[in-house]
Design a protein around this motif. Structure first.
Motif, PDB file in Angstrom:
ATOM      1  N   LEU A 171      18.594 -45.091  33.930  1.00  0.00           N
ATOM      2  CA  LEU A 171      17.510 -45.294  34.889  1.00  0.00           C
ATOM      3  C   LEU A 171      16.147 -45.309  34.202  1.00  0.00           C
ATOM      4  O   LEU A 171      15.256 -46.092  34.574  1.00  0.00           O
ATOM      5  N   THR A 172      15.961 -44.456  33.201  1.00  0.00           N
ATOM      6  CA  THR A 172      14.689 -44.416  32.480  1.00  0.00           C
ATOM      7  C   THR A 172      14.444 -45.708  31.712  1.00  0.00           C
ATOM      8  O   THR A 172      13.324 -46.242  31.694  1.00  0.00           O
ATOM      9  N   ILE A 173      15.501 -46.222  31.075  1.00  0.00           N
ATOM     10  CA  ILE A 173      15.365 -47.476  30.334  1.00  0.00           C
ATOM     11  C   ILE A 173      15.033 -48.633  31.274  1.00  0.00           C
ATOM     12  O   ILE A 173      14.162 -49.470  30.988  1.00  0.00           O
ATOM     13  N   MET A 174      15.713 -48.660  32.430  1.00  0.00           N
ATOM     14  CA  MET A 174      15.425 -49.717  33.399  1.00  0.00           C
ATOM     15  C   MET A 174      13.976 -49.627  33.885  1.00  0.00           C
ATOM     16  O   MET A 174      13.269 -50.645  34.008  1.00  0.00           O
ATOM     17  N   ALA A 175      13.519 -48.392  34.156  1.00  0.00           N
ATOM     18  CA  ALA A 175      12.135 -48.217  34.608  1.00  0.00           C
ATOM     19  C   ALA A 175      11.155 -48.623  33.513  1.00  0.00           C
ATOM     20  O   ALA A 175      10.121 -49.258  33.781  1.00  0.00           O
ATOM     21  N   SER A 176      11.480 -48.268  32.250  1.00  0.00           N
ATOM     22  CA  SER A 176      10.589 -48.620  31.137  1.00  0.00           C
ATOM     23  C   SER A 176      10.493 -50.120  30.947  1.00  0.00           C
ATOM     24  O   SER A 176       9.421 -50.646  30.600  1.00  0.00           O
ATOM     25  N   ILE A 177      11.595 -50.832  31.173  1.00  0.00           N
ATOM     26  CA  ILE A 177      11.576 -52.291  31.036  1.00  0.00           C
ATOM     27  C   ILE A 177      10.743 -52.943  32.128  1.00  0.00           C
ATOM     28  O   ILE A 177       9.951 -53.860  31.884  1.00  0.00           O
ATOM     29  N   PHE A 178      10.867 -52.441  33.349  1.00  0.00           N
ATOM     30  CA  PHE A 178      10.207 -53.097  34.470  1.00  0.00           C
ATOM     31  C   PHE A 178       8.743 -52.689  34.631  1.00  0.00           C
ATOM     32  O   PHE A 178       8.013 -53.332  35.384  1.00  0.00           O
ATOM     33  N   ILE A 179       8.301 -51.646  33.955  1.00  0.00           N
ATOM     34  CA  ILE A 179       6.880 -51.264  34.070  1.00  0.00           C
ATOM     35  C   ILE A 179       5.955 -52.373  33.568  1.00  0.00           C
ATOM     36  O   ILE A 179       5.037 -52.792  34.296  1.00  0.00           O
ATOM     37  N   PRO A 180       6.108 -52.912  32.330  1.00  0.00           N
ATOM     38  CA  PRO A 180       5.209 -54.010  31.910  1.00  0.00           C
ATOM     39  C   PRO A 180       5.433 -55.288  32.708  1.00  0.00           C
ATOM     40  O   PRO A 180       4.465 -56.034  32.961  1.00  0.00           O
ATOM     41  N   LEU A 181       6.694 -55.562  33.102  1.00  0.00           N
ATOM     42  CA  LEU A 181       6.945 -56.763  33.898  1.00  0.00           C
ATOM     43  C   LEU A 181       6.268 -56.658  35.258  1.00  0.00           C
ATOM     44  O   LEU A 181       5.706 -57.642  35.778  1.00  0.00           O
ATOM     45  N   THR A 182       6.315 -55.465  35.820  1.00  0.00           N
ATOM     46  CA  THR A 182       5.650 -55.246  37.121  1.00  0.00           C
ATOM     47  C   THR A 182       4.131 -55.366  36.977  1.00  0.00           C
ATOM     48  O   THR A 182       3.444 -55.885  37.882  1.00  0.00           O
ATOM     49  N   PHE A 183       3.610 -54.917  35.844  1.00  0.00           N
ATOM     50  CA  PHE A 183       2.163 -55.035  35.605  1.00  0.00           C
ATOM     51  C   PHE A 183       1.734 -56.504  35.549  1.00  0.00           C
ATOM     52  O   PHE A 183       0.739 -56.899  36.180  1.00  0.00           O
ATOM     53  N   ILE A 184       2.511 -57.309  34.814  1.00  0.00           N
ATOM     54  CA  ILE A 184       2.163 -58.737  34.721  1.00  0.00           C
ATOM     55  C   ILE A 184       2.256 -59.402  36.082  1.00  0.00           C
ATOM     56  O   ILE A 184       1.368 -60.163  36.499  1.00  0.00           O
ATOM     57  N   ALA A 185       3.365 -59.122  36.789  1.00  0.00           N
ATOM     58  CA  ALA A 185       3.528 -59.725  38.123  1.00  0.00           C
ATOM     59  C   ALA A 185       2.423 -59.258  39.068  1.00  0.00           C
ATOM     60  O   ALA A 185       1.943 -60.024  39.918  1.00  0.00           O
ATOM     61  N   GLY A 186       1.986 -57.992  38.905  1.00  0.00           N
ATOM     62  CA  GLY A 186       0.926 -57.471  39.773  1.00  0.00           C
ATOM     63  C   GLY A 186      -0.406 -58.139  39.511  1.00  0.00           C
ATOM     64  O   GLY A 186      -1.168 -58.435  40.441  1.00  0.00           O
ATOM     65  N   VAL A 187      -0.683 -58.347  38.217  1.00  0.00           N
ATOM     66  CA  VAL A 187      -1.968 -58.991  37.872  1.00  0.00           C
ATOM     67  C   VAL A 187      -2.036 -60.400  38.434  1.00  0.00           C
ATOM     68  O   VAL A 187      -3.033 -60.821  39.045  1.00  0.00           O
ATOM     69  N   TYR A 188      -0.968 -61.179  38.215  1.00  0.00           N
ATOM     70  CA  TYR A 188      -0.988 -62.564  38.673  1.00  0.00           C
ATOM     71  C   TYR A 188      -0.636 -62.708  40.147  1.00  0.00           C
ATOM     72  O   TYR A 188      -0.593 -63.811  40.664  1.00  0.00           O
ATOM     73  N   GLY A 189      -0.408 -61.584  40.793  1.00  0.00           N
ATOM     74  CA  GLY A 189      -0.192 -61.660  42.237  1.00  0.00           C
ATOM     75  C   GLY A 189      -1.432 -61.333  43.036  1.00  0.00           C
ATOM     76  O   GLY A 189      -1.405 -61.338  44.260  1.00  0.00           O
ATOM     77  N   MET A 190      -2.555 -61.035  42.346  1.00  0.00           N
ATOM     78  CA  MET A 190      -3.798 -60.727  43.054  1.00  0.00           C
ATOM     79  C   MET A 190      -4.424 -62.001  43.637  1.00  0.00           C
ATOM     80  O   MET A 190      -4.376 -63.064  43.016  1.00  0.00           O
TER      81      MET A 190
END
Length: 360
Positions: free
Chosen positions: A303-322
Protein backbone atom coordinates in the motif's frame (compact mmCIF):
# COMPACT_ATOMS: atom_id res chain seq x y z
CA UNK A 1 -5.13 -28.89 10.19
CA UNK A 2 -8.65 -30.16 10.79
CA UNK A 3 -11.23 -27.89 12.32
CA UNK A 4 -11.10 -27.72 16.05
CA UNK A 5 -13.55 -30.04 17.73
CA UNK A 6 -15.74 -28.64 20.42
CA UNK A 7 -15.07 -30.31 23.73
CA UNK A 8 -17.32 -30.41 26.73
CA UNK A 9 -15.63 -28.88 29.71
CA UNK A 10 -15.33 -31.21 32.65
CA UNK A 11 -17.41 -30.41 35.68
CA UNK A 12 -15.44 -28.73 38.42
CA UNK A 13 -14.50 -31.05 41.24
CA UNK A 14 -16.26 -30.09 44.41
CA UNK A 15 -13.93 -30.54 47.35
CA UNK A 16 -16.01 -31.67 50.34
CA UNK A 17 -13.00 -32.55 52.49
CA UNK A 18 -12.50 -29.02 53.85
CA UNK A 19 -12.97 -28.55 57.60
CA UNK A 20 -13.13 -32.32 58.12
CA UNK A 21 -11.37 -34.35 60.79
CA UNK A 22 -7.97 -35.60 59.46
CA UNK A 23 -8.39 -39.12 58.13
CA UNK A 24 -12.07 -38.62 57.32
CA UNK A 25 -12.71 -40.57 54.09
CA UNK A 26 -14.62 -38.33 51.65
CA UNK A 27 -14.51 -38.88 47.90
CA UNK A 28 -13.27 -35.82 46.00
CA UNK A 29 -13.88 -36.22 42.27
CA UNK A 30 -16.46 -36.04 39.49
CA UNK A 31 -17.20 -39.76 38.99
CA UNK A 32 -19.73 -40.25 41.73
CA UNK A 33 -22.13 -42.67 40.06
CA UNK A 34 -19.77 -45.53 39.27
CA UNK A 35 -20.15 -48.89 40.95
CA UNK A 36 -17.05 -50.19 42.69
CA UNK A 37 -15.58 -53.39 41.25
CA UNK A 38 -12.51 -55.41 42.15
CA UNK A 39 -10.11 -57.40 40.02
CA UNK A 40 -8.02 -59.97 41.88
CA UNK A 41 -4.96 -61.45 40.19
CA UNK A 42 -3.27 -64.15 42.27
CA UNK A 43 -0.20 -65.92 40.93
CA UNK A 44 2.90 -67.97 41.61
CA UNK A 45 5.61 -69.23 39.31
CA UNK A 46 3.44 -72.23 38.38
CA UNK A 47 -0.15 -70.94 38.62
CA UNK A 48 -2.30 -67.92 37.80
CA UNK A 49 -5.84 -66.98 38.82
CA UNK A 50 -8.06 -63.98 37.96
CA UNK A 51 -11.30 -63.11 39.74
CA UNK A 52 -13.72 -60.22 39.25
CA UNK A 53 -16.09 -59.31 42.07
CA UNK A 54 -18.13 -56.50 43.64
CA UNK A 55 -17.73 -57.83 47.19
CA UNK A 56 -14.82 -56.58 49.28
CA UNK A 57 -15.00 -59.66 51.50
CA UNK A 58 -13.88 -61.82 48.56
CA UNK A 59 -10.34 -60.42 48.85
CA UNK A 60 -9.83 -61.29 52.49
CA UNK A 61 -8.87 -64.89 51.78
CA UNK A 62 -5.77 -63.69 49.92
CA UNK A 63 -4.20 -61.66 52.74
CA UNK A 64 -2.05 -64.42 54.25
CA UNK A 65 -1.49 -66.25 50.97
CA UNK A 66 2.03 -67.22 49.97
CA UNK A 67 1.18 -66.21 46.41
CA UNK A 68 1.61 -62.70 45.05
CA UNK A 69 -1.78 -61.00 44.90
CA UNK A 70 -2.71 -57.88 42.96
CA UNK A 71 -6.04 -56.38 43.99
CA UNK A 72 -7.19 -53.62 41.65
CA UNK A 73 -10.13 -51.52 42.87
CA UNK A 74 -12.10 -49.59 40.24
CA UNK A 75 -14.26 -46.76 41.59
CA UNK A 76 -13.46 -44.50 44.53
CA UNK A 77 -16.88 -43.10 45.41
CA UNK A 78 -17.88 -46.17 47.49
CA UNK A 79 -15.92 -45.03 50.55
CA UNK A 80 -17.50 -47.63 52.85
CA UNK A 81 -15.98 -50.51 50.90
CA UNK A 82 -12.61 -48.74 50.72
CA UNK A 83 -12.64 -48.15 54.48
CA UNK A 84 -13.49 -51.81 54.99
CA UNK A 85 -10.62 -52.89 52.78
CA UNK A 86 -8.24 -50.45 54.45
CA UNK A 87 -9.20 -51.63 57.90
CA UNK A 88 -8.58 -55.25 56.98
CA UNK A 89 -5.09 -54.47 55.61
CA UNK A 90 -4.28 -52.09 58.45
CA UNK A 91 -3.99 -48.94 56.35
CA UNK A 92 -3.65 -45.59 58.11
CA UNK A 93 -6.78 -43.36 57.94
CA UNK A 94 -4.74 -40.59 56.25
CA UNK A 95 -3.89 -43.04 53.47
CA UNK A 96 -7.57 -43.81 52.94
CA UNK A 97 -8.22 -40.07 52.77
CA UNK A 98 -5.57 -39.65 50.06
CA UNK A 99 -6.88 -42.64 48.11
CA UNK A 100 -10.28 -41.02 47.52
CA UNK A 101 -8.93 -37.48 47.06
CA UNK A 102 -8.32 -37.18 43.32
CA UNK A 103 -6.69 -33.76 43.80
CA UNK A 104 -3.81 -35.27 45.78
CA UNK A 105 -0.46 -34.70 44.04
CA UNK A 106 1.91 -37.65 43.44
CA UNK A 107 3.67 -38.66 46.65
CA UNK A 108 5.14 -41.58 48.59
CA UNK A 109 4.69 -42.51 52.26
CA UNK A 110 6.65 -45.32 53.88
CA UNK A 111 5.27 -47.31 56.78
CA UNK A 112 6.65 -50.31 58.61
CA UNK A 113 4.55 -52.92 56.82
CA UNK A 114 3.73 -51.21 53.53
CA UNK A 115 4.57 -48.40 51.13
CA UNK A 116 1.90 -46.01 49.85
CA UNK A 117 2.29 -44.28 46.46
CA UNK A 118 0.03 -41.77 44.70
CA UNK A 119 0.47 -40.98 41.01
CA UNK A 120 -1.50 -40.00 37.92
CA UNK A 121 -2.30 -42.21 34.94
CA UNK A 122 -2.51 -40.34 31.63
CA UNK A 123 -3.95 -41.52 28.34
CA UNK A 124 -5.84 -40.19 25.33
CA UNK A 125 -9.33 -41.35 24.45
CA UNK A 126 -10.37 -42.25 20.90
CA UNK A 127 -11.71 -38.69 20.56
CA UNK A 128 -8.27 -37.28 21.37
CA UNK A 129 -9.23 -36.03 24.84
CA UNK A 130 -6.58 -36.23 27.54
CA UNK A 131 -7.64 -38.25 30.59
CA UNK A 132 -5.83 -37.80 33.91
CA UNK A 133 -6.82 -40.52 36.36
CA UNK A 134 -5.93 -40.70 40.03
CA UNK A 135 -4.05 -43.88 40.96
CA UNK A 136 -3.06 -45.04 44.44
CA UNK A 137 -0.92 -48.08 45.19
CA UNK A 138 -0.14 -49.92 48.40
CA UNK A 139 2.85 -52.27 48.34
CA UNK A 140 2.77 -54.85 51.10
CA UNK A 141 4.31 -58.21 51.76
CA UNK A 142 3.10 -60.51 48.98
CA UNK A 143 0.32 -58.15 47.89
CA UNK A 144 -0.37 -54.99 45.90
CA UNK A 145 -3.47 -52.83 46.27
CA UNK A 146 -4.24 -50.37 43.48
CA UNK A 147 -7.12 -47.91 43.48
CA UNK A 148 -8.31 -46.06 40.38
CA UNK A 149 -11.28 -43.86 39.59
CA UNK A 150 -12.92 -45.95 36.87
CA UNK A 151 -12.53 -48.83 34.44
CA UNK A 152 -9.97 -48.36 31.71
CA UNK A 153 -6.25 -48.27 32.30
CA UNK A 154 -2.83 -48.96 30.73
CA UNK A 155 -2.26 -52.33 32.39
CA UNK A 156 -3.47 -54.70 29.65
CA UNK A 157 0.09 -55.59 28.56
CA UNK A 158 1.02 -56.22 32.21
CA UNK A 159 -1.98 -58.51 32.70
CA UNK A 160 -0.94 -60.40 29.58
CA UNK A 161 2.59 -60.86 30.94
CA UNK A 162 1.22 -62.27 34.18
CA UNK A 163 -1.23 -64.55 32.38
CA UNK A 164 1.31 -65.97 29.93
CA UNK A 165 4.26 -65.93 32.36
CA UNK A 166 6.30 -63.58 30.18
CA UNK A 167 9.47 -62.04 31.55
CA UNK A 168 10.44 -62.05 35.22
CA UNK A 169 7.15 -61.07 36.79
CA UNK A 170 5.88 -64.55 37.75
CA UNK A 171 9.30 -65.40 39.20
CA UNK A 172 9.54 -62.26 41.34
CA UNK A 173 7.82 -60.79 44.36
CA UNK A 174 5.33 -58.04 45.00
CA UNK A 175 8.05 -55.37 44.82
CA UNK A 176 8.75 -56.28 41.19
CA UNK A 177 5.00 -56.16 40.47
CA UNK A 178 4.94 -52.64 41.94
CA UNK A 179 7.80 -51.71 39.64
CA UNK A 180 5.95 -53.23 36.65
CA UNK A 181 2.82 -51.18 37.45
CA UNK A 182 4.85 -47.98 37.70
CA UNK A 183 6.71 -48.87 34.52
CA UNK A 184 3.44 -49.38 32.61
CA UNK A 185 2.20 -45.94 33.68
CA UNK A 186 5.47 -44.16 32.90
CA UNK A 187 5.87 -45.94 29.56
CA UNK A 188 2.49 -44.55 28.57
CA UNK A 189 3.82 -41.07 29.38
CA UNK A 190 6.06 -41.47 26.34
CA UNK A 191 2.95 -42.05 24.21
CA UNK A 192 1.47 -38.86 25.67
CA UNK A 193 4.66 -36.92 24.93
CA UNK A 194 4.81 -38.25 21.36
CA UNK A 195 1.18 -37.24 20.75
CA UNK A 196 1.93 -33.83 22.23
CA UNK A 197 4.86 -33.42 19.84
CA UNK A 198 2.64 -34.29 16.87
CA UNK A 199 0.12 -31.66 17.97
CA UNK A 200 2.81 -29.00 18.24
CA UNK A 201 4.23 -29.85 14.80
CA UNK A 202 0.73 -29.72 13.30
CA UNK A 203 0.13 -26.28 14.79
CA UNK A 204 3.52 -25.05 13.59
CA UNK A 205 2.70 -26.18 10.04
CA UNK A 206 -0.69 -24.45 10.25
CA UNK A 207 0.92 -21.18 11.32
CA UNK A 208 2.80 -20.90 8.03
CA UNK A 209 -0.21 -21.52 5.83
CA UNK A 210 -1.36 -18.59 3.73
CA UNK A 211 -4.75 -18.65 5.49
CA UNK A 212 -4.39 -20.41 8.88
CA UNK A 213 -7.42 -21.70 10.74
CA UNK A 214 -9.26 -18.85 12.45
CA UNK A 215 -9.46 -20.97 15.62
CA UNK A 216 -5.70 -21.58 15.81
CA UNK A 217 -5.25 -19.28 18.80
CA UNK A 218 -7.84 -21.31 20.72
CA UNK A 219 -6.03 -24.51 19.73
CA UNK A 220 -2.78 -23.08 21.08
CA UNK A 221 -4.44 -22.08 24.36
CA UNK A 222 -5.94 -25.56 24.75
CA UNK A 223 -2.53 -27.10 24.09
CA UNK A 224 -0.96 -24.86 26.73
CA UNK A 225 -3.55 -25.95 29.29
CA UNK A 226 -2.94 -29.58 28.33
CA UNK A 227 0.82 -29.20 28.81
CA UNK A 228 0.23 -27.71 32.26
CA UNK A 229 -1.99 -30.66 33.26
CA UNK A 230 0.62 -33.15 32.07
CA UNK A 231 3.45 -31.30 33.81
CA UNK A 232 1.58 -31.19 37.12
CA UNK A 233 0.94 -34.93 36.90
CA UNK A 234 4.48 -36.00 35.98
CA UNK A 235 6.92 -33.62 37.67
CA UNK A 236 6.28 -34.65 41.30
CA UNK A 237 6.72 -38.30 40.29
CA UNK A 238 10.47 -37.75 39.93
CA UNK A 239 10.80 -37.34 43.69
CA UNK A 240 8.57 -40.36 44.29
CA UNK A 241 10.70 -42.70 42.14
CA UNK A 242 13.91 -41.22 43.54
CA UNK A 243 12.84 -41.90 47.13
CA UNK A 244 11.62 -45.37 46.23
CA UNK A 245 14.92 -46.22 44.53
CA UNK A 246 17.21 -44.74 47.21
CA UNK A 247 15.19 -45.93 50.19
CA UNK A 248 16.11 -48.96 52.25
CA UNK A 249 12.67 -50.34 52.96
CA UNK A 250 12.69 -54.12 53.59
CA UNK A 251 9.85 -54.60 51.07
CA UNK A 252 12.13 -53.48 48.21
CA UNK A 253 14.76 -56.07 47.35
CA UNK A 254 18.18 -55.12 46.04
CA UNK A 255 17.62 -56.65 42.61
CA UNK A 256 14.47 -54.55 42.16
CA UNK A 257 16.45 -51.37 42.84
CA UNK A 258 18.27 -51.82 39.52
CA UNK A 259 14.93 -51.63 37.68
CA UNK A 260 13.84 -48.64 39.77
CA UNK A 261 17.00 -46.77 38.74
CA UNK A 262 16.10 -47.38 35.11
CA UNK A 263 12.58 -46.17 35.88
CA UNK A 264 14.01 -42.98 37.36
CA UNK A 265 15.98 -42.39 34.15
CA UNK A 266 12.75 -42.74 32.17
CA UNK A 267 10.85 -40.22 34.29
CA UNK A 268 13.75 -37.74 33.98
CA UNK A 269 13.67 -38.17 30.20
CA UNK A 270 9.91 -37.59 30.14
CA UNK A 271 10.31 -34.48 32.31
CA UNK A 272 12.96 -33.05 30.01
CA UNK A 273 10.75 -33.63 26.97
CA UNK A 274 7.88 -31.88 28.74
CA UNK A 275 10.08 -28.84 29.34
CA UNK A 276 11.08 -28.76 25.67
CA UNK A 277 7.48 -29.02 24.46
CA UNK A 278 6.37 -26.48 27.07
CA UNK A 279 8.81 -23.92 25.68
CA UNK A 280 7.75 -24.77 22.13
CA UNK A 281 4.07 -24.38 23.03
CA UNK A 282 4.71 -21.04 24.72
CA UNK A 283 6.54 -19.95 21.57
CA UNK A 284 3.66 -20.88 19.28
CA UNK A 285 1.67 -17.78 20.20
CA UNK A 286 4.73 -15.57 19.65
CA UNK A 287 5.26 -17.29 16.32
CA UNK A 288 1.61 -16.68 15.41
CA UNK A 289 1.82 -12.99 16.32
CA UNK A 290 5.08 -12.67 14.36
CA UNK A 291 3.48 -14.32 11.33
CA UNK A 292 0.47 -11.99 11.50
CA UNK A 293 2.79 -8.99 11.90
CA UNK A 294 4.88 -10.04 8.88
CA UNK A 295 1.77 -10.43 6.74
CA UNK A 296 0.53 -7.03 7.87
CA UNK A 297 3.92 -5.52 7.03
CA UNK A 298 3.73 -7.00 3.53
CA UNK A 299 0.29 -5.46 3.04
CA UNK A 300 1.45 -2.11 4.37
CA UNK A 301 4.54 -2.19 2.12
CA UNK A 302 2.42 -2.74 -0.99
CA UNK A 303 0.00 0.00 0.00
CA UNK A 304 2.85 2.41 0.78
CA UNK A 305 4.52 1.75 -2.57
CA UNK A 306 1.24 2.27 -4.41
CA UNK A 307 0.66 5.54 -2.53
CA UNK A 308 4.24 6.67 -3.25
CA UNK A 309 3.79 6.01 -6.96
CA UNK A 310 0.50 7.87 -7.23
CA UNK A 311 1.55 10.94 -5.22
CA UNK A 312 3.58 12.57 -8.08
CA UNK A 313 1.08 11.35 -10.68
CA UNK A 314 -1.75 12.89 -8.68
CA UNK A 315 0.24 16.13 -8.40
CA UNK A 316 0.68 16.35 -12.18
CA UNK A 317 -2.96 15.52 -12.83
CA UNK A 318 -3.98 18.09 -10.20
CA UNK A 319 -1.89 20.85 -11.73
CA UNK A 320 -3.23 20.31 -15.23
CA UNK A 321 -6.74 19.88 -13.95
CA UNK A 322 -6.95 23.46 -12.66
CA UNK A 323 -9.43 25.67 -14.51
CA UNK A 324 -7.23 28.59 -15.59
CA UNK A 325 -7.40 30.14 -19.08
CA UNK A 326 -3.81 31.29 -19.27
CA UNK A 327 -1.82 28.16 -18.35
CA UNK A 328 1.33 27.88 -20.54
CA UNK A 329 0.70 24.36 -21.88
CA UNK A 330 -3.10 24.59 -21.90
CA UNK A 331 -3.46 25.13 -25.64
CA UNK A 332 -0.44 23.11 -26.71
CA UNK A 333 -1.49 20.60 -29.36
CA UNK A 334 0.25 17.52 -27.90
CA UNK A 335 0.24 18.50 -24.19
CA UNK A 336 -2.13 15.69 -23.26
CA UNK A 337 0.19 13.02 -24.70
CA UNK A 338 3.29 14.61 -23.18
CA UNK A 339 1.69 14.58 -19.72
CA UNK A 340 0.86 10.91 -20.09
CA UNK A 341 4.41 10.24 -21.22
CA UNK A 342 5.89 12.05 -18.23
CA UNK A 343 3.63 10.15 -15.84
CA UNK A 344 4.52 6.77 -17.40
CA UNK A 345 8.23 7.61 -17.23
CA UNK A 346 7.87 8.56 -13.56
CA UNK A 347 6.00 5.31 -12.88
CA UNK A 348 8.71 3.16 -14.48
CA UNK A 349 11.56 5.06 -12.82
CA UNK A 350 10.00 4.72 -9.39
CA UNK A 351 9.45 0.98 -9.86
CA UNK A 352 13.11 0.65 -10.90
CA UNK A 353 14.23 2.63 -7.85
CA UNK A 354 12.13 0.54 -5.44
CA UNK A 355 13.47 -2.65 -7.02
CA UNK A 356 17.05 -1.43 -6.68
CA UNK A 357 16.45 -0.66 -3.01
CA UNK A 358 14.95 -4.16 -2.61
CA UNK A 359 11.69 -2.73 -1.39
CA UNK A 360 9.88 -4.91 -3.94
Amino acid sequence: MSKRKKKHRKAKIKNTSFNQVPGHVVYVGNKENLATSLEIIDYTKESHQVKHTNQVKDVFQYKDSENVTWINVNGLNATTEIEQLGKYYGLHPLILEDIVNTQQRPKIDEYDKYIFIVLKMLYYTEDGELVKEHISMVLGNKYILTFQEADGDVFDALRDRIKNSKGRIRNSGADYLAYAILDAIIDNYFVIIETMGDKIESLEDSLFLENPDENITQDIQELKREIIRIRRAIYPLREVINRLEKGEHPLIHEKTNHYLRDLYDHIIQVSENIEVYREMTWGLMDMYMTTISNKMNEVMKVLTIMASIFIPLTFIAGVYGMNFDYMPELHFKYAYFYVWGVMLILFVMMLWYFKRKKWL
